[in-house]
Design a protein around this motif. Structure first.
Motif, PDB file in Angstrom:
ATOM      1  N   GLN A  42     114.425  -3.634 -14.841  1.00  0.00           N
ATOM      2  CA  GLN A  42     115.583  -3.737 -14.188  1.00  0.00           C
ATOM      3  C   GLN A  42     116.331  -2.402 -14.004  1.00  0.00           C
ATOM      4  O   GLN A  42     116.023  -1.536 -14.700  1.00  0.00           O
ATOM      5  CB  GLN A  42     116.645  -4.844 -15.333  1.00  0.00           C
ATOM      6  CG  GLN A  42     116.073  -6.151 -15.010  1.00  0.00           C
ATOM      7  CD  GLN A  42     117.162  -6.933 -16.022  1.00  0.00           C
ATOM      8  OE1 GLN A  42     117.671  -6.301 -16.860  1.00  0.00           O
ATOM      9  NE2 GLN A  42     117.318  -8.353 -15.523  1.00  0.00           N
ATOM     10  N   LYS A  43     117.199  -2.514 -13.013  1.00  0.00           N
ATOM     11  CA  LYS A  43     118.116  -1.361 -12.836  1.00  0.00           C
ATOM     12  C   LYS A  43     119.546  -1.738 -13.131  1.00  0.00           C
ATOM     13  O   LYS A  43     120.182  -2.495 -12.512  1.00  0.00           O
ATOM     14  CB  LYS A  43     118.120  -0.732 -11.346  1.00  0.00           C
ATOM     15  CG  LYS A  43     116.632  -0.148 -11.082  1.00  0.00           C
ATOM     16  CD  LYS A  43     116.872   0.484  -9.714  1.00  0.00           C
ATOM     17  CE  LYS A  43     115.525   1.273  -9.369  1.00  0.00           C
ATOM     18  NZ  LYS A  43     114.321   0.632  -9.418  1.00  0.00           N
ATOM     19  N   THR A  77     123.974   3.868 -13.004  1.00  0.00           N
ATOM     20  CA  THR A  77     122.660   3.167 -12.896  1.00  0.00           C
ATOM     21  C   THR A  77     121.644   3.558 -14.065  1.00  0.00           C
ATOM     22  O   THR A  77     121.174   4.732 -13.871  1.00  0.00           O
ATOM     23  CB  THR A  77     121.966   2.802 -11.744  1.00  0.00           C
ATOM     24  OG1 THR A  77     123.189   2.240 -10.698  1.00  0.00           O
ATOM     25  CG2 THR A  77     120.859   1.800 -11.840  1.00  0.00           C
ATOM     26  N   ASP A  79     117.908   3.117 -15.133  1.00  0.00           N
ATOM     27  CA  ASP A  79     116.469   2.564 -14.404  1.00  0.00           C
ATOM     28  C   ASP A  79     115.446   2.319 -15.546  1.00  0.00           C
ATOM     29  O   ASP A  79     115.113   3.389 -16.274  1.00  0.00           O
ATOM     30  CB  ASP A  79     115.833   3.516 -13.458  1.00  0.00           C
ATOM     31  CG  ASP A  79     114.457   3.054 -12.648  1.00  0.00           C
ATOM     32  OD1 ASP A  79     114.036   2.028 -13.182  1.00  0.00           O
ATOM     33  OD2 ASP A  79     114.182   3.618 -11.667  1.00  0.00           O
ATOM     34  N   THR A  80     115.352   1.281 -16.115  1.00  0.00           N
ATOM     35  CA  THR A  80     114.463   0.898 -17.321  1.00  0.00           C
ATOM     36  C   THR A  80     113.042   1.315 -17.211  1.00  0.00           C
ATOM     37  O   THR A  80     112.541   1.570 -18.275  1.00  0.00           O
ATOM     38  CB  THR A  80     114.564  -0.374 -17.848  1.00  0.00           C
ATOM     39  OG1 THR A  80     114.266  -1.270 -16.719  1.00  0.00           O
ATOM     40  CG2 THR A  80     115.870  -1.066 -17.940  1.00  0.00           C
ATOM     41  N   GLU A  81     112.475   1.172 -15.809  1.00  0.00           N
ATOM     42  CA  GLU A  81     111.133   1.991 -15.811  1.00  0.00           C
ATOM     43  C   GLU A  81     111.232   3.311 -16.215  1.00  0.00           C
ATOM     44  O   GLU A  81     109.706   3.754 -16.680  1.00  0.00           O
ATOM     45  CB  GLU A  81     110.783   1.643 -14.303  1.00  0.00           C
ATOM     46  CG  GLU A  81     110.499   0.064 -14.170  1.00  0.00           C
ATOM     47  CD  GLU A  81     109.806   0.157 -12.783  1.00  0.00           C
ATOM     48  OE1 GLU A  81     109.265   1.048 -12.175  1.00  0.00           O
ATOM     49  OE2 GLU A  81     109.553  -1.172 -12.250  1.00  0.00           O
ATOM     50  N   LYS A  82     111.920   4.171 -16.049  1.00  0.00           N
ATOM     51  CA  LYS A  82     111.905   5.412 -16.286  1.00  0.00           C
ATOM     52  C   LYS A  82     112.032   5.840 -17.969  1.00  0.00           C
ATOM     53  O   LYS A  82     111.653   6.768 -18.381  1.00  0.00           O
ATOM     54  CB  LYS A  82     113.037   6.223 -15.661  1.00  0.00           C
ATOM     55  CG  LYS A  82     112.916   6.127 -14.221  1.00  0.00           C
ATOM     56  CD  LYS A  82     113.768   7.075 -13.531  1.00  0.00           C
ATOM     57  CE  LYS A  82     113.427   7.264 -11.960  1.00  0.00           C
ATOM     58  NZ  LYS A  82     114.563   7.873 -11.228  1.00  0.00           N
TER      59      LYS A  82
END
Length: 354
Positions: A42-43, A77, A79-82
């Motif tokens: 999720q962002k 924002t 960025d949970t992937e990062k």
């Protein structure tokens, strides 16, 4: 309107004013709030209650690492992937007129719910009921198995015939470490002509010759405190220690070079036990459960659960010390084998999506 009503309204108005002033004066995260679980991928906009929207600057950090700097109060924002899975501390530092105010939020980034799998029993094989199974590998048509101690059992490494369960070769570990603690065998894996085998609390691993079982050397643990499970992905040895972490070891120096935290959608998952590397994923027994977790070794996300409840139906199975433990994969024949501590059966199984 009588006097009581007037007084009451005045008091209520006063409370509202105080409440508004109190709320206005509090710098805090509106979202995500402390304690929130955020799904990986999720962002997420970081929204903050600013008592005063005129600011000089705002600095956002995650676990002390810089995220973004702004000169206004518009949302940032995340960025949970990062930033990956796990517990994360968010901080917003607001600067104005030489003064600093700080807002905090502690969140956990978790993966989506694991996919659910069941099994189909393909075949049963005999298994030594005295084998306190800790590690299991299939190679060259044979099973290689490490066992622990307990109830007059001695830790060992053994080569086993699949069809009959006969122990063809065995080495027992009857000695003690420097603290005079007996060696308790744990997980193992195979790299070329070597067997790498862990001990539980002795804080060392053994390097053995695969053909003769002769000891070639030992290596110490580092950040990982105990030895539970072990597998090899072709680049790293991957080790569990009973916690929610997997440790990655250099297969030449045996140094721990990195680690990942393992999470499902509810949070960190402890008691990762015996491990097997299959087609890019780590399969892990969850200690005390007839469940195998399928773990992404890059992100640490548990992507699937294989429910093996009902596989082993021996009525004499004890509630303790007969846990499911032992996963082996035949890379050539694409066969999956599982067993447990002191089980009298080893099973070839097929995994089926629910």
């Amino acid at each position: 309107m009588n006097v009581k009503q007037v007084v009451g309204m005045a008091l209520l108005g006063g409370l509202l004013i105080v409440g508004c002033k109190s709320q206005q004066g509090k710098l805090e995260f509106l979202s995500p709030k402390s304690g929130d679980n955020i799904t990986y991928g999720q962002k997420v906009p970081l929204r903050i209650n600013f008592p005063d929207t005129t600011v000089d600057s705002i600095v956002y950090t995650v676990d002390g690492q810089f995220l973004e700097k702004k000169q206004d109060t518009t949302a940032v924002t995340l960025d949970t992937e990062k930033i990956g899975l796990g517990a994360r501390n968010l901080v917003a530092k607001v600067y104005k007129g030489g003064k600093e105010e700080v807002a905090y939020s502690s969140i956990t980034i978790v993966p989506e719910a694991p996919k659910q799998y069941t099994f189909e029993k393909v075949k049963e094989y005999p298994h030594d009921i005295k084998a306190f199974t800790q590690g299991l590998e299939f190679e060259g048509g044979f099973l290689y198995e490490s066992t622990g101690s307990g109830a007059n059992l001695i830790s060992s490494i053994r080569k086993v015939a699949l069809e009959t369960g006969a122990v063809l070769q065995k080495k027992e570990f009857t000695g003690n470490d420097n603290n005079n603690e007996p060696y308790f065998g744990e997980g193992m894996t195979i790299i070329d002509n070597k067997i790498i085998m862990l001990t539980w609390l002795n804080k060392i691993g053994f390097i053995l010759d695969k053909k003769t079982f002769n000891q070639l050397g030992t290596f110490p643990y580092q950040e990982s405190k105990e030895g539970w499970g072990l597998c090899y992905d072709g680049t790293y040895l991957i080790k569990s220690d009973g916690s929610s972490k997997l440790y990655f070891l250099d297969p030449v120096t045996y140094k721990e070079v990195k680690s990942i935290n393992v999470y499902d959608n509810a949070g960190a998952v402890d008691y990762l036990n015996e491990l097997e590397y299959i087609d890019g994923k780590v399969y892990a027994n969850l200690y005390g459960k007839d469940i195998v977790a399928i773990i992404n070794p890059v992100s640490g996300a548990i992507e699937g659960h294989i429910n093996f409840v009902g596989l082993y139906t021996n009525p004499n199975r004890a509630p303790n010390d007969q846990e499911m433990n032992g996963i082996a994969y035949d890379k050539v024949g694409k066969r999956l084998f599982v067993t447990g501590k002191q089980w009298d059966k080893l099973f070839e199984v097929k995994v089926i999506a629910r």
